[in-house]
Design a protein around this motif. Structure first.
Motif, PDB file in Angstrom:
ATOM      1  N   THR A 168       0.830  -1.203   0.000  1.00  0.00           N
ATOM      2  CA  THR A 168       0.000   0.000   0.000  1.00  0.00           C
ATOM      3  C   THR A 168       0.858   1.244   0.000  1.00  0.00           C
ATOM      4  N   LEU A 169       1.875   1.258   0.849  1.00  0.00           N
ATOM      5  CA  LEU A 169       2.763   2.418   0.928  1.00  0.00           C
ATOM      6  C   LEU A 169       3.515   2.613  -0.380  1.00  0.00           C
ATOM      7  N   ALA A 170       4.025   1.542  -0.945  1.00  0.00           N
ATOM      8  CA  ALA A 170       4.772   1.659  -2.199  1.00  0.00           C
ATOM      9  C   ALA A 170       3.887   2.200  -3.310  1.00  0.00           C
ATOM     10  N   GLY A 171       2.632   1.740  -3.362  1.00  0.00           N
ATOM     11  CA  GLY A 171       1.730   2.232  -4.390  1.00  0.00           C
ATOM     12  C   GLY A 171       1.412   3.701  -4.205  1.00  0.00           C
ATOM     13  N   ALA A 172       1.230   4.109  -2.943  1.00  0.00           N
ATOM     14  CA  ALA A 172       0.941   5.521  -2.674  1.00  0.00           C
ATOM     15  C   ALA A 172       2.124   6.393  -3.047  1.00  0.00           C
ATOM     16  N   ILE A 173       3.322   5.954  -2.717  1.00  0.00           N
ATOM     17  CA  ILE A 173       4.520   6.738  -3.008  1.00  0.00           C
ATOM     18  C   ILE A 173       4.715   6.873  -4.515  1.00  0.00           C
ATOM     19  N   THR A 174       4.477   5.799  -5.244  1.00  0.00           N
ATOM     20  CA  THR A 174       4.604   5.848  -6.701  1.00  0.00           C
ATOM     21  C   THR A 174       3.603   6.828  -7.296  1.00  0.00           C
ATOM     22  N   THR A 175       2.382   6.834  -6.733  1.00  0.00           N
ATOM     23  CA  THR A 175       1.350   7.756  -7.212  1.00  0.00           C
ATOM     24  C   THR A 175       1.743   9.198  -6.958  1.00  0.00           C
ATOM     25  N   LEU A 176       2.364   9.447  -5.803  1.00  0.00           N
ATOM     26  CA  LEU A 176       2.692  10.807  -5.401  1.00  0.00           C
ATOM     27  C   LEU A 176       3.959  11.346  -6.036  1.00  0.00           C
ATOM     28  N   SER A 177       4.723  10.510  -6.652  1.00  0.00           N
ATOM     29  CA  SER A 177       6.039  10.947  -7.109  1.00  0.00           C
ATOM     30  C   SER A 177       6.370  10.339  -8.453  1.00  0.00           C
ATOM     31  N   ARG A 178       7.552  10.711  -8.945  1.00  0.00           N
ATOM     32  CA  ARG A 178       8.068  10.109 -10.168  1.00  0.00           C
ATOM     33  C   ARG A 178       9.207   9.154  -9.850  1.00  0.00           C
ATOM     34  N   MET A 179       9.244   8.681  -8.613  1.00  0.00           N
ATOM     35  CA  MET A 179      10.300   7.741  -8.241  1.00  0.00           C
ATOM     36  C   MET A 179      10.114   6.419  -8.984  1.00  0.00           C
ATOM     37  N   PRO A 180      11.203   5.804  -9.391  1.00  0.00           N
ATOM     38  CA  PRO A 180      11.098   4.465  -9.975  1.00  0.00           C
ATOM     39  C   PRO A 180      10.462   3.503  -8.974  1.00  0.00           C
ATOM     40  N   ALA A 181       9.840   2.468  -9.491  1.00  0.00           N
ATOM     41  CA  ALA A 181       9.131   1.515  -8.640  1.00  0.00           C
ATOM     42  C   ALA A 181      10.050   0.911  -7.593  1.00  0.00           C
ATOM     43  N   GLU A 182      11.326   0.664  -7.970  1.00  0.00           N
ATOM     44  CA  GLU A 182      12.223   0.041  -6.996  1.00  0.00           C
ATOM     45  C   GLU A 182      12.555   0.979  -5.841  1.00  0.00           C
ATOM     46  N   GLU A 183      12.622   2.290  -6.130  1.00  0.00           N
ATOM     47  CA  GLU A 183      12.885   3.241  -5.050  1.00  0.00           C
ATOM     48  C   GLU A 183      11.658   3.411  -4.168  1.00  0.00           C
ATOM     49  N   SER A 184      10.473   3.377  -4.760  1.00  0.00           N
ATOM     50  CA  SER A 184       9.249   3.428  -3.960  1.00  0.00           C
ATOM     51  C   SER A 184       9.171   2.226  -3.031  1.00  0.00           C
ATOM     52  N   ALA A 185       9.520   1.058  -3.562  1.00  0.00           N
ATOM     53  CA  ALA A 185       9.506  -0.142  -2.735  1.00  0.00           C
ATOM     54  C   ALA A 185      10.537  -0.044  -1.617  1.00  0.00           C
ATOM     55  N   PHE A 186      11.712   0.521  -1.940  1.00  0.00           N
ATOM     56  CA  PHE A 186      12.742   0.692  -0.915  1.00  0.00           C
ATOM     57  C   PHE A 186      12.254   1.613   0.202  1.00  0.00           C
ATOM     58  N   PHE A 187      11.658   2.743  -0.168  1.00  0.00           N
ATOM     59  CA  PHE A 187      11.196   3.682   0.841  1.00  0.00           C
ATOM     60  C   PHE A 187      10.072   3.067   1.669  1.00  0.00           C
ATOM     61  N   ALA A 188       9.154   2.366   1.018  1.00  0.00           N
ATOM     62  CA  ALA A 188       8.080   1.702   1.755  1.00  0.00           C
ATOM     63  C   ALA A 188       8.656   0.722   2.768  1.00  0.00           C
ATOM     64  N   ASN A 189       9.716   0.037   2.381  1.00  0.00           N
ATOM     65  CA  ASN A 189      10.342  -0.906   3.301  1.00  0.00           C
ATOM     66  C   ASN A 189      10.988  -0.186   4.477  1.00  0.00           C
ATOM     67  N   ARG A 190      11.601   0.987   4.209  1.00  0.00           N
ATOM     68  CA  ARG A 190      12.203   1.753   5.309  1.00  0.00           C
ATOM     69  C   ARG A 190      11.122   2.202   6.300  1.00  0.00           C
ATOM     70  N   LEU A 191       9.950   2.603   5.778  1.00  0.00           N
ATOM     71  CA  LEU A 191       8.857   2.973   6.669  1.00  0.00           C
ATOM     72  C   LEU A 191       8.387   1.776   7.488  1.00  0.00           C
ATOM     73  N   LEU A 192       8.367   0.604   6.858  1.00  0.00           N
ATOM     74  CA  LEU A 192       7.987  -0.601   7.584  1.00  0.00           C
ATOM     75  C   LEU A 192       9.013  -0.926   8.666  1.00  0.00           C
ATOM     76  N   VAL A 193      10.284  -0.717   8.369  1.00  0.00           N
ATOM     77  CA  VAL A 193      11.329  -0.924   9.384  1.00  0.00           C
ATOM     78  C   VAL A 193      11.049  -0.065  10.598  1.00  0.00           C
ATOM     79  N   PHE A 194      10.773   1.209  10.348  1.00  0.00           N
ATOM     80  CA  PHE A 194      10.530   2.099  11.488  1.00  0.00           C
ATOM     81  C   PHE A 194       9.249   1.727  12.217  1.00  0.00           C
ATOM     82  N   ASN A 195       8.169   1.535  11.469  1.00  0.00           N
ATOM     83  CA  ASN A 195       6.875   1.299  12.107  1.00  0.00           C
ATOM     84  C   ASN A 195       6.842   0.003  12.908  1.00  0.00           C
ATOM     85  N   SER A 196       7.687  -0.944  12.571  1.00  0.00           N
ATOM     86  CA  SER A 196       7.729  -2.208  13.312  1.00  0.00           C
ATOM     87  C   SER A 196       8.837  -2.221  14.362  1.00  0.00           C
ATOM     88  N   SER A 197       9.486  -1.079  14.577  1.00  0.00           N
ATOM     89  CA  SER A 197      10.546  -0.997  15.584  1.00  0.00           C
ATOM     90  C   SER A 197       9.957  -0.793  16.972  1.00  0.00           C
TER      91      SER A 197
END
Length: 583
Positions: A168-197
């Motif tokens: 969900t986060l990766a899809g939202a980030i891709t919608t909001l930006s022109r980031m490549p899909a792999e960077e959106s997935a990376f950022f979504a994963n970083r948010l998941l790292v924090f939120n599960s800390s």
């Protein structure tokens, strides 16, 4: 979410408070400058009349204390609106200016509770009913490739698993930006790292890690840095990616994403007031507090706290004299509060010296008034490529009172703009805002706005400009500007330098957005939360049986709680978060 509950109903408690106030009214007469009327032990001097000071006064007066608020400049502090001097005509008030536009995210819980307790004729829930949810946000670029996002995120499914949340986060980030899909997935994963800390990792690791390092911005594309570093730090929360702690920025991201992910909030994701701040909020608040018995002293600047017998024995206030009270609530901004820490105070509370390490920077506003309505966005606009990290909102569309009822009657709209970066050279003069005259600031802001908005259609027309107004806290000193209202910027590791609401000095309490709070950011919510903590401590010290203030803490994604339990064990063993792996 942790929440403190009232042991008795607020209505029953207030009925008793009013009765007690009537019984004691006029019982004590005092000299000017002394908090009057209350029995010994219940006189409180609140030093500062911003959101923190008014919040403290509100909670205290409801609990039967005698409260006097001393304010040097204007009630409401940085949240207030400011009349543009000399612009009113034919009985109309001056045009409304402000320190900078403000918004009330849905995850705010404590401040909305206070707003509901400020009565407004015709409003069932008081000032809170003056909040309006904006339907969209615009992300504008200088090349015309803009994105307008419907709020609060229609179409976002309620995620129930880590994988669904990440997608969900990766899809939202891709919608909001022109980031490549792999960077959106990376950022979504970083948010998941924090939120599960777990909490221990947040304070032990992420508090001491900058946001830039956490998202590995040095390894990423320009687009990634523009969105993740600028839009989520400088633009949204007036922070700097290379300075701000991951705990602070990640925590705010966790809250902003809470609404789209289905977590209940107080209201819409993005809310603003339906009129100038003083009209919609501050003036009714001060009037209500006066009606409850709060005394106000305006033009009263505290210059010294006097120590007697290891307590605060008095406060020296310009224009008033020596004020004596039983309790003192310092509700000043951090840059002013730390000036009061004399050697005598630091000898009693040596931890206050760490406040000198807290960092303040600038985030100030400029308003441009137009003769015709604007059609930019039905909410906030972020100018992603602007060197000065500009954001704006056009106000007339959201206000119940037309702007034509202010000034000379010809103003149809106001574009209220925040300048978040005062230190990066601009596009017109090649100078940072701090080194520009007020006229140069206006022209530079206009150039950056039009580069974003007029590249495909002319949304801003010079001929339609009526006038402009810069935050009066900015004053030109001949070579550069001075700022009377800087903003606390959370930096990595700064939690250790922030004080708690009540330290070792028995009758001294601190309220302000620099005090340790759960929201952990220089916000109106933080100011209100800290005031509630200060009042609760004061109630403890005074032996009061009054109900303690509710303090609602930030929400967390409940589906991730089992992962936080696992992470607590991993952190104790020196292991990284389970999602903190190369993506």
């Amino acid at each position: 979410m942790a929440e403190q509950r009232w042991p008795v109903s607020r209505r029953s408690f207030l009925r008793g408070t009013v009765a007690a106030g009537v019984a004691s009214a006029g019982a004590v007469a005092g000299a000017p400058g002394v908090a009057l009327g209350a029995p010994r032990g219940r006189r409180v001097a609140v030093l500062g009349g911003g959101v923190a000071g008014l919040s403290a006064a509100h909670e205290l007066i409801e609990r039967g204390f005698e409260v006097t608020v001393y304010e040097a400049r204007a009630f409401g502090g940085k949240a207030r609106s400011v009349g543009v001097p000399g612009t009113g005509r034919d009985g109309r008030p001056d045009l409304p200016g402000e320190h900078g536009f403000r918004f009330f995210p849905g995850f705010y819980q404590n401040l909305p509770d206070t707003m509901r307790r400020i009565p407004v004729t015709g409003n069932a829930e008081g000032v809170w009913n003056n909040l309006v949810t904006v339907p969209e946000a615009r992300f504008s670029r200088h090349d015309g490739d803009d994105i307008t996002l419907a709020l609060p995120g229609e179409g976002f499914p309620a995620a129930t698993t880590p994988e669904a949340i990440r997608e969900t986060l990766a899809g939202a980030i891709t919608t909001l930006s022109r980031m490549p899909a792999e960077e959106s997935a990376f950022f979504a994963n970083r948010l998941l790292v924090f939120n599960s800390s777990c909490e221990a990792r947040r304070f032990g690791q992420w508090e001491h890690t900058s946001w830039h390092d956490f998202v590995r911005g040095h390894q990423r594309s320009h687009e990634f840095r523009a969105i993740v570093s600028r839009s989520l730090t400088s633009i949204m929360v007036a922070a700097k990616a290379d300075l701000a702690s991951t705990r602070t920025i990640g925590g705010m991201g966790e809250q902003f994403l809470g609404n789209p992910l289905g977590i209940g909030n107080d209201g819409g994701l993005d809310r603003v007031l339906n009129n100038a701040t003083n009209i919609a909020w501050i003036d009714p608040w001060v009037e209500h507090l006066r009606g409850l018995g709060v005394r106000f002293e305006l033009g009263a600047r505290v210059t010294e706290l006097v120590v007697r017998d290891k307590r605060i024995g008095g406060a020296r206030i310009s224009g008033v004299g020596m004020v004596e009270a039983d309790h003192y609530v310092v509700a000043l901004p951090v840059e002013q509060a730390r000036k009061l820490w004399s050697p005598q105070i630091l000898a009693l509370a040596p931890e206050f010296a760490a406040m000198d390490r807290l960092f303040v920077d600038w985030m100030n506003g400029i308003q441009i008034y137009f003769r015709s309505p604007l059609h930019i966005a039905r909410g906030h606009t972020a100018y992603v490529d602007s060197p000065w990290s500009l954001t704006s909102i056009s106000q007339n569309q959201l206000w119940t009172r037309e702007l034509s009822s202010f000034g000379d009657g010809t103003v149809a709209d106001c574009l209220s703009i925040d300048i978040s970066d005062w230190h990066t050279p601009g596009v017109l003069y090649g100078k940072p805002a701090v080194a520009c005259t007020h006229e140069e600031i206006y022209r530079e802001v206009w150039a950056q706005l039009t580069a974003h908005l007029n590249d495909r259609e002319q949304l801003l027309r010079p001929a339609e400009v009526h006038s402009w107004f810069l935050d009066p806290g900015i004053t030109w000193q001949g070579a550069r500007n001075a700022n009377a209202d800087p903003l606390l910027i959370n930096t990595a590791g700064s939690w250790d330098s922030r004080p708690v609401a009540h330290g070792p000095i028995e009758n001294l309490f601190l309220a302000g957005d620099y005090v340790r709070t759960d929201v952990d950011l220089a916000t109106m919510e933080g100011a209100n939360e800290s005031a509630r903590a200060a009042v609760n401590a004061l109630l403890d010290v005074s032996g009061s049986s009054a109900p303690r203030c509710d303090i609602v803490t930030l929400r967390r994604t409940p589906e991730l709680e089992p992962l936080r339990v696992i992470d607590a064990d991993r952190y104790a063993k020196g292991l990284p978060n389970m999602f903190d792996v190369p993506v």
